[in-house]
Design a protein around this motif. Structure first.
Motif, PDB file in Angstrom:
ATOM      1  N   SER A   1     -68.409  61.390 -21.611  1.00 16.92           N
ATOM      2  CA  SER A   1     -67.219  61.376 -21.711  1.00 16.92           C
ATOM      3  C   SER A   1     -66.547  62.626 -22.159  1.00 16.92           C
ATOM      4  O   SER A   1     -67.267  63.620 -22.737  1.00 16.92           O
ATOM      5  N   HIS A   2     -65.207  62.904 -22.017  1.00 12.86           N
ATOM      6  CA  HIS A   2     -64.839  64.157 -22.391  1.00 12.86           C
ATOM      7  C   HIS A   2     -64.516  64.308 -23.879  1.00 12.86           C
ATOM      8  O   HIS A   2     -64.753  65.482 -24.282  1.00 12.86           O
ATOM      9  N   MET A   3     -64.375  63.170 -24.414  1.00 15.01           N
ATOM     10  CA  MET A   3     -64.393  63.226 -25.941  1.00 15.01           C
ATOM     11  C   MET A   3     -65.810  63.576 -26.419  1.00 15.01           C
ATOM     12  O   MET A   3     -65.863  64.195 -27.351  1.00 15.01           O
ATOM     13  N   ARG A   4     -66.898  62.967 -25.900  1.00 12.37           N
ATOM     14  CA  ARG A   4     -67.991  63.289 -26.130  1.00 12.37           C
ATOM     15  C   ARG A   4     -68.471  64.740 -25.938  1.00 12.37           C
ATOM     16  O   ARG A   4     -69.132  65.336 -26.796  1.00 12.37           O
ATOM     17  N   LEU A   5     -68.177  65.233 -25.077  1.00 14.40           N
ATOM     18  CA  LEU A   5     -68.211  66.826 -24.647  1.00 14.40           C
ATOM     19  C   LEU A   5     -67.496  67.617 -25.679  1.00 14.40           C
ATOM     20  O   LEU A   5     -68.056  68.718 -26.084  1.00 14.40           O
ATOM     21  N   LEU A   6     -66.267  67.337 -26.057  1.00 11.14           N
ATOM     22  CA  LEU A   6     -65.534  68.033 -27.209  1.00 11.14           C
ATOM     23  C   LEU A   6     -66.154  68.154 -28.588  1.00 11.14           C
ATOM     24  O   LEU A   6     -66.101  68.878 -29.118  1.00 11.14           O
TER      25      LEU A   6
ATOM     26  N   LEU B   1     -67.374  82.111 -18.248  1.00 12.43           N
ATOM     27  CA  LEU B   1     -67.620  82.317 -17.066  1.00 12.43           C
ATOM     28  C   LEU B   1     -67.716  81.150 -16.161  1.00 12.43           C
ATOM     29  O   LEU B   1     -67.129  80.872 -15.083  1.00 12.43           O
ATOM     30  N   ALA B   2     -68.601  80.279 -16.642  1.00 16.18           N
ATOM     31  CA  ALA B   2     -68.901  79.072 -15.809  1.00 16.18           C
ATOM     32  C   ALA B   2     -67.617  78.424 -15.703  1.00 16.18           C
ATOM     33  O   ALA B   2     -67.338  77.446 -14.773  1.00 16.18           O
ATOM     34  N   GLU B   3     -66.855  78.214 -16.928  1.00 18.68           N
ATOM     35  CA  GLU B   3     -65.708  77.227 -17.016  1.00 18.68           C
ATOM     36  C   GLU B   3     -64.706  77.591 -15.827  1.00 18.68           C
ATOM     37  O   GLU B   3     -64.071  76.678 -15.186  1.00 18.68           O
ATOM     38  N   ALA B   4     -64.427  79.118 -16.006  1.00 19.22           N
ATOM     39  CA  ALA B   4     -63.502  79.513 -14.933  1.00 19.22           C
ATOM     40  C   ALA B   4     -63.870  79.217 -13.459  1.00 19.22           C
ATOM     41  O   ALA B   4     -63.103  78.952 -12.956  1.00 19.22           O
ATOM     42  N   ALA B   5     -65.059  79.416 -13.256  1.00 12.99           N
ATOM     43  CA  ALA B   5     -65.579  79.281 -11.882  1.00 12.99           C
ATOM     44  C   ALA B   5     -65.456  77.757 -11.480  1.00 12.99           C
ATOM     45  O   ALA B   5     -65.033  77.574 -10.509  1.00 12.99           O
TER      46      ALA B   5
ATOM     47  N   ALA C   1     -64.904  71.620 -10.041  1.00 13.17           N
ATOM     48  CA  ALA C   1     -65.862  70.907 -10.528  1.00 13.17           C
ATOM     49  C   ALA C   1     -65.632  70.688 -12.187  1.00 13.17           C
ATOM     50  O   ALA C   1     -64.465  71.045 -12.535  1.00 13.17           O
ATOM     51  N   ASN C   2     -66.454  69.884 -12.904  1.00 12.72           N
ATOM     52  CA  ASN C   2     -66.225  69.544 -14.294  1.00 12.72           C
ATOM     53  C   ASN C   2     -66.611  70.877 -14.886  1.00 12.72           C
ATOM     54  O   ASN C   2     -67.535  71.281 -15.586  1.00 12.72           O
ATOM     55  N   SER C   3     -65.261  71.433 -15.464  1.00 13.32           N
ATOM     56  CA  SER C   3     -65.180  72.597 -15.951  1.00 13.32           C
ATOM     57  C   SER C   3     -65.882  72.669 -17.521  1.00 13.32           C
ATOM     58  O   SER C   3     -66.399  73.403 -18.256  1.00 13.32           O
ATOM     59  N   LEU C   4     -65.270  71.373 -17.997  1.00 13.94           N
ATOM     60  CA  LEU C   4     -65.539  71.053 -19.529  1.00 13.94           C
ATOM     61  C   LEU C   4     -67.176  70.718 -19.591  1.00 13.94           C
ATOM     62  O   LEU C   4     -67.886  71.511 -20.741  1.00 13.94           O
ATOM     63  N   LEU C   5     -67.795  70.130 -18.928  1.00 16.19           N
ATOM     64  CA  LEU C   5     -69.161  70.022 -18.892  1.00 16.19           C
ATOM     65  C   LEU C   5     -69.957  71.328 -18.486  1.00 16.19           C
ATOM     66  O   LEU C   5     -71.063  71.430 -19.438  1.00 16.19           O
ATOM     67  N   ALA C   6     -69.427  72.005 -17.789  1.00 20.17           N
ATOM     68  CA  ALA C   6     -70.319  73.437 -17.519  1.00 20.17           C
ATOM     69  C   ALA C   6     -70.149  74.190 -18.935  1.00 20.17           C
ATOM     70  O   ALA C   6     -71.122  74.893 -19.306  1.00 20.17           O
ATOM     71  N   ARG C   7     -69.028  74.327 -19.446  1.00 23.36           N
ATOM     72  CA  ARG C   7     -68.834  75.167 -20.823  1.00 23.36           C
ATOM     73  C   ARG C   7     -69.719  74.685 -21.857  1.00 23.36           C
ATOM     74  O   ARG C   7     -70.490  75.517 -22.472  1.00 23.36           O
ATOM     75  N   VAL C   8     -69.567  73.237 -22.031  1.00 21.43           N
ATOM     76  CA  VAL C   8     -70.424  72.654 -23.127  1.00 21.43           C
ATOM     77  C   VAL C   8     -71.996  72.786 -22.872  1.00 21.43           C
ATOM     78  O   VAL C   8     -72.809  72.854 -23.541  1.00 21.43           O
ATOM     79  N   GLY C   9     -72.206  72.654 -21.653  1.00 21.28           N
ATOM     80  CA  GLY C   9     -73.538  72.878 -21.291  1.00 21.28           C
ATOM     81  C   GLY C   9     -74.235  73.955 -21.278  1.00 21.28           C
ATOM     82  O   GLY C   9     -75.329  74.414 -21.606  1.00 21.28           O
ATOM     83  N   CYS C  10     -73.365  75.277 -21.080  1.00 26.42           N
ATOM     84  CA  CYS C  10     -73.743  76.426 -21.630  1.00 26.42           C
ATOM     85  C   CYS C  10     -74.259  76.746 -22.901  1.00 26.42           C
ATOM     86  O   CYS C  10     -75.160  77.650 -23.098  1.00 26.42           O
TER      87      CYS C  10
ATOM     88  N   PRO D   1     -81.126  73.618  -9.169  1.00 21.64           N
ATOM     89  CA  PRO D   1     -79.934  73.054  -9.463  1.00 21.64           C
ATOM     90  C   PRO D   1     -79.623  71.452  -8.443  1.00 21.64           C
ATOM     91  O   PRO D   1     -79.514  71.600  -7.482  1.00 21.64           O
ATOM     92  N   GLN D   2     -79.125  70.705  -9.342  1.00 18.42           N
ATOM     93  CA  GLN D   2     -78.783  69.336  -8.400  1.00 18.42           C
ATOM     94  C   GLN D   2     -77.272  69.279  -8.453  1.00 18.42           C
ATOM     95  O   GLN D   2     -76.903  68.272  -7.549  1.00 18.42           O
ATOM     96  N   THR D   3     -76.586  69.909  -9.412  1.00 17.85           N
ATOM     97  CA  THR D   3     -74.860  69.559  -9.194  1.00 17.85           C
ATOM     98  C   THR D   3     -74.435  71.147  -8.835  1.00 17.85           C
ATOM     99  O   THR D   3     -74.873  71.916  -9.196  1.00 17.85           O
ATOM    100  N   LYS D   4     -73.164  71.030  -8.704  1.00 17.21           N
ATOM    101  CA  LYS D   4     -72.455  72.192  -8.561  1.00 17.21           C
ATOM    102  C   LYS D   4     -72.169  73.082  -9.999  1.00 17.21           C
ATOM    103  O   LYS D   4     -72.236  74.322 -10.122  1.00 17.21           O
TER     104      LYS D   4
END
Length: 723
Positions: free
Chosen positions: A487-492, A522-526, A532-541, A637-640
Motif C-alpha cells: 500500500s501507499h502507507m507501507r511505501l511511505l 528521476l524515476a518518480e518524475a518519469a 505509472a506508480n511513481s511512489l513505488l518507483a521512488r521507494v524501490g530506487c 524488467p516485468q513492469t513499467k
C-alpha cells in the motif's frame, strides 16, 4: 497465505477459483442474514388474547376493505340518462298524423249523389254519409297501415268514435290543443318515474279548454298516450361512471409498522383477517423471503464479480484481491450480526455503533477507491437487512443511509491520507459526520427522545468513527503481510530514512545512497509522466542497490580515494562482484521481509544487460570469451516501473561521470542508453510502449538538466573573496 494461494492456483484456474470464492461468499452472506428475513410463524386463534404487541411487518393492500369502498363508491353514482330532443317533435308529428287521418276518413265518408234524369228538374244532389261504424273500421285500418305504433290497440274505440262524430272544426280545434299541450309538456325532461305526473299534467292542460265533453275526453286520452319519456336510462354510460368511481378510490393499506393488536387485546374477526393477510396465521414460512434474500445476495456478489472482470490487472493479483475482499466483507457482516444481538437489550438504533467506515477504508488503502465505494454500498444494503429490528419489514432505510454515508465518507477521507497516524484523524472526522447524520435522521423522522437518548446516539457515533480507525490500523498490517499487498502507507513507511536498511546503505555505502536518491527522483518524475506508480518507483530506487553494501568499495560511487580495486583483479572476478550486487540485494531484502515489488526491482533493474567494460577487457586478454557470461542473470524488467528505474539508474551514473554535462550531451546520452536497451530487447517482457519511452526520455532530460546545469565561472578574485 501467499504460499497457500500459490498452491491452490496450481490446481485451479483463475475463473474457477474466483467463482468458488464468490460462491462461498454468497453462501456465508445468505447464512448470516437468513434469520433477519425469515419471518416467524405464530399461532393466533380467533377470539384469543394477543400475547404481545403485533405490528405490520410490511405495507400491503387490504383488498377486502378496498373492494368494499369501491362498491360503495359505485353505488353512490347516480344513473346516467340520455336526453333525446327529437322525441317531442316525433310525438307531435305522430299525433298530428292521427288527427289528419281522422279528418281524411271524415271527408272520405261523405259522398254526393246527383238526381236521376226523371226527376232532374225537381230534385237536388243528396249527401250520403257512411255509418260511423264503417268510418271507425276505415280509420283503424288506415292507422294500422300508415303508422308505426299500435295506437288503435292502446286507445278505446270510443276515443275515435267521439272524434269521427264531431264537427270538422271541433276536430281541428282539438288537434291544435293536443299538439300544443304535448309541445308544452314534453319541452321538459321526462323519465320513466316521472311519466304518470306528466300524463296527469297534460290531462289538466287539455281539461281547461272549451271543447265538447266527448271530444275533450278523447283529446285527453290521445294526449296522455302521446306523452312518453324523452330521457332514457343509459346502462353503458352508467357502468362507465361506476367503474370510474371504483378506480378513483384509494386502496386501503395496512401500513408497515402499524399496530394490529395490542398485548392482551382480543383477536376478533377483523383483526384475525388482517393477521391472516399479513401472513401471521400461516403455519409454514413463506418461501418468498428465502428467494428474495437469495436474489439480494446474488446481486451483491455479481456486482463484485463484474468489477473484477473489468479490472485490468494480472490474474495472480485478482486472486489475492478477491480473497481479500471476501474476507473483509465476511468479517464486516459478521461484526454487524454480533452488534445486532444488542437489540435484545432494548437499545434503540443499535446499528449506529457499527464501524461502517472500516471495510471501505481498508480496501481504499490496500486496493483502490472504486472497490471501497462498492463495498460501502454492499455493506449498507446488508446492514439495512440485519438492523431492521423486525417491525419495519426486511429493510431499514434509516440504517442504510447512515451506513452508506459513513462508509463512503471513510473512503473519501482516505484519498490524501497515506500515513497510519492520519487514520485516527479520519476517525475523528467520521465521528463528527456520524453525529450529524444521526441527528438528521432523527429530526427528519420527527422522533422525540429524551436527552439521555441523544447522548447515547452521540456515544454510538463516537464508537463507530473511532472504532473504524482503530480496526483499520489493527488489520492493515495483517492484510498487507498475508496478501503481499504494498500500500501507499507501507511505501511511505519504507521511505523513512530511519529504516534499518536505508541506514545501512547510508553508513556503509554513502555514495550508493546518494546515487539511489537521485535515481529515485528521476524515476518518480518519469513514472508520473506516463501514469505509472511513481511512489513505488521512488521507494524501490532507495533499495535497488542494497546489495552493494556487501562490497561497497568495488563500486565507483563509493571510491572516495580514487583507488579502484578492479584494477588489481581479473575481469571474471570483477564481473562476479558486480553481478552479485543484484543477487545479494534480493537476498538482503528477502531477509528483512521486504515486499515482493521491492525485491523484484532489485532483481530486475539491470535485466540481462551486458557488462561491456569487463567483457571487452576480458576479450583483450583472451579470445574465447562468451558474451552471455558477462550478462546479468535477469529477469528482464516485468513492469513499467522497473523499466524506468533501469533507464534512470544508467543515465544518472553516466551523466554524473561527465566532466562538463550540457543539454545536448545529456539528450544524446539518454537517447543512446534507451536505444541500446530497446535493441538489446530489455523491454520485451513489460508493457511499456515506444511512445511512453519517448515521454520518459524527455522527462529524464529535463530533470537531469535541472540537476546538472552549468555553473557560472567566477573570476579568481571573486573566488578568493568568497572563500
Amino acid at each position: 497465505m501467499k504460499q497457500y494461494l500459490m498452491k491452490v492456483r496450481q490446481f485451479l484456474s483463475y475463473k474457477t477459483f474466483t467463482l468458488l470464492i464468490f460462491l462461498l461468499l454468497g453462501l456465508i452472506l445468505f447464512g448470516l442474514m437468513y434469520s433477519n428475513v425469515n419471518q416467524e410463524t405464530y399461532e393466533y386463534q380467533l377470539y384469543s388474547l394477543a400475547e404481545e404487541d403485533v405490528f405490520a411487518p410490511k405495507t400491503i393492500i387490504d383488498q377486502v376493505k378496498t373492494d368494499e369502498k369501491r362498491e360503495e363508491a359505485a353505488e353512490s353514482v347516480a344513473p346516467v340518462y340520455t336526453y333525446n330532443e327529437e322525441t317531442k317533435e316525433n310525438r307531435i308529428s305522430f299525433i298530428q298524423s292521427v288527427f289528419d287521418e281522422i279528418m281524411r276518413v271524415k271527408e272520405d265518408s261523405v259522398t254526393i249523389q246527383e238526381p236521376n234524369e226523371e226527376n232532374l228538374e225537381n230534385s237536388e244532389p243528396q249527401k250520403i254519409v257512411l255509418p260511423i261504424s264503417e268510418q271507425l273500421k276505415t280509420l283503424k285500418a288506415r292507422l294500422t297501415n300508415n303508422v308505426t305504433e299500435d295506437i288503435t290497440g292502446s286507445l278505446s274505440d270510443e276515443v275515435f268514435l267521439s272524434l269521427l262524430a264531431a264537427e270538422e272544426q271541433v276536430v281541428e280545434r282539438a288537434s291544435e290543443i293536443v299538439t300544443e299541450k304535448i309541445d308544452s309538456v314534453m319541452s321538459t325532461r321526462i323519465r320513466n318515474d316521472q311519466l304518470p305526473f306528466k300524463k296527469q299534467e297534460i290531462e289538466i292542460l287539455i281539461e281547461d279548454n272549451n271543447l265538447p265533453k266527448e271530444v275533450k275526453e278523447a283529446s285527453i286520452s290521445i294526449g296522455r298516450y302521446a306523452i312518453v319519456p324523452n330521457e332514457q336510462y343509459n346502462a353503458d354510460q352508467t357502468e362507465t361512471a361506476k367503474e370510474k368511481a371504483r378506480n378513483e378510490v384509494t386502496p386501503d393499506y395496512i401500513m408497515k409498522g402499524m399496530l394490529i393488536v395490542q398485548e392482551g387485546g382480543l383477536i376478533d374477526q377483523e383483526i384475525y383477517r388482517q393477521l391472516s393477510l399479513l401472513g401471521y396465521t400461516d403455519q409454514e414460512t413463506s418461501y418468498t423471503y428465502t428467494v428474495g434474500l437469495a436474489l439480494f445476495v446474488v446481486v451483491i456478489v455479481v456486482l463484485f464479480h463484474y468489477y473484477f472482470t473489468q479490472w485490468m490487472i494480472s490474474e495472480e493479483k485478482k486472486t489475492n484481491y478477491v480473497l481479500l475482499l471476501s474476507i473483509v466483507m465476511v468479517f464486516s457482516i459478521l461484526l454487524m450480526k454480533i452488534i445486532s444481538l444488542l437489540t435484545e437489550l432494548d437499545i434503540n438504533y443499535v446499528g449506529f455503533i457499527f464501524p461502517a467506515a472500516m471495510a471501505p477504508m481498508i480496501l481504499r488503502i490496500l486496493l483502490n477507491d472504486r472497490i471501497a465505494m462498492i463495498m460501502a454500498v454492499a455493506q449498507a444494503l446488508c446492514g439495512s437487512v440485519i438492523f431492521h429490528e423486525g417491525i419495519f419489514g426486511n429493510f431499514d432505510v434509516e440504517i442504510f443511509i447512515y451506513l452508506l454515508i459513513s462508509g463512503l465518507s471513510g473512503s473519501l477521507f482516505m484519498v490524501k491520507q497515506h500515513q497510519r497516524a492520519s487514520i485516527m484523524q479520519v476517525g475523528g472526522l467520521l465521528t463528527l459526520l456520524n453525529v450529524v447524520v444521526v441527528l438528521v435522521i432523527i429530526f427528519l423522522n420527527g422522533t422525540q427522545f429524551e436527552t439521555a437518548n441523544y447522548l447515547d446516539f452521540a456515544f454510538f457515533s463516537l464508537l463507530s468513527g473511532i472504532g473504524s480507525a482503530v480496526l483499520t490500523i489493527g488489520f492493515l498490517p495483517f492484510f498487507e503481510a498475508a496478501f503481499g499487498i504494498l500500500s501507499h502507507m507501507r511505501l511511505l513507511e519504507l521511505s523513512n530514512p530511519n529504516h534499518p536498511l536505508l541506514k545501512k546503505i547510508l553508513t556503509e555505502a554513502p555514495g550508493t545512497y546518494h546515487h539511489s536518491v537521485m535515481v529515485g527522483n528521476l524515476a518518480e518524475a518519469a513514472c508520473d509522466a506516463i501514469g505509472a506508480n511513481s511512489l513505488l518507483a521512488r521507494v524501490g530506487c532507495y533499495y535497488h542497490d542494497i546489495g552493494k553494501t556487501k562490497r561497497p568499495q568495488f563500486f565507483i560511487e563509493n571510491q572516495m580515494s580514487g583507488d579502484n580495486p578492479h584494477d588489481r583483479i581479473s575481469p571474471e572476478t570483477s564481473r562476479d562482484i558486480i553481478i552479485d550486487h543484484s543477487v545479494n540485494g534480493a537476498e538482503i531484502l528477502s531477509k528483512y521481509k521486504m515486499p515482493k515489488e521491492i525485491i523484484d526491482i532489485a532483481k530486475q533493474h539491470h535485466g540481462t544487460t551486458l557488462l561491456k567494460f569487463f567483457y571487452y577487457k576480458a576479450k583483450e586478454m583472451r579470445e574465447n570469451v562468451k558474451e552471455e557470461d558477462y550478462r546479468y542473470p535477469g529477469p528482464k524488467p516485468q513492469t513499467k516501473e522497473v523499466a524506468i528505474i533501469s533507464i534512470a539508474d544508467s543515465v544518472e551514473a553516466a551523466v554524473r561521470a561527465m566532466s562538463q554535462p550540457s543539454s545536448e550531451k545529456i539528450q544524446k546520452l539518454v537517447h543512446s542508453i534507451v536505444q541500446d536497451r530497446i535493441l538489446d530487447g530489455q523491454f520485451s517482457e513489460c508493457a511499456i510502449t515506444l511512445k511512453e519511452l519517448d515521454v520518459v526520455k524527455h522527462v529524464l532530460c529535463d530533470t537531469l538538466n535541472s540537476i546538472y546545469h552549468s555553473r557560472i565561472e567566477y573570476p579568481e578574485e571573486k573566488k578568493e573573496k568568497d572563500s
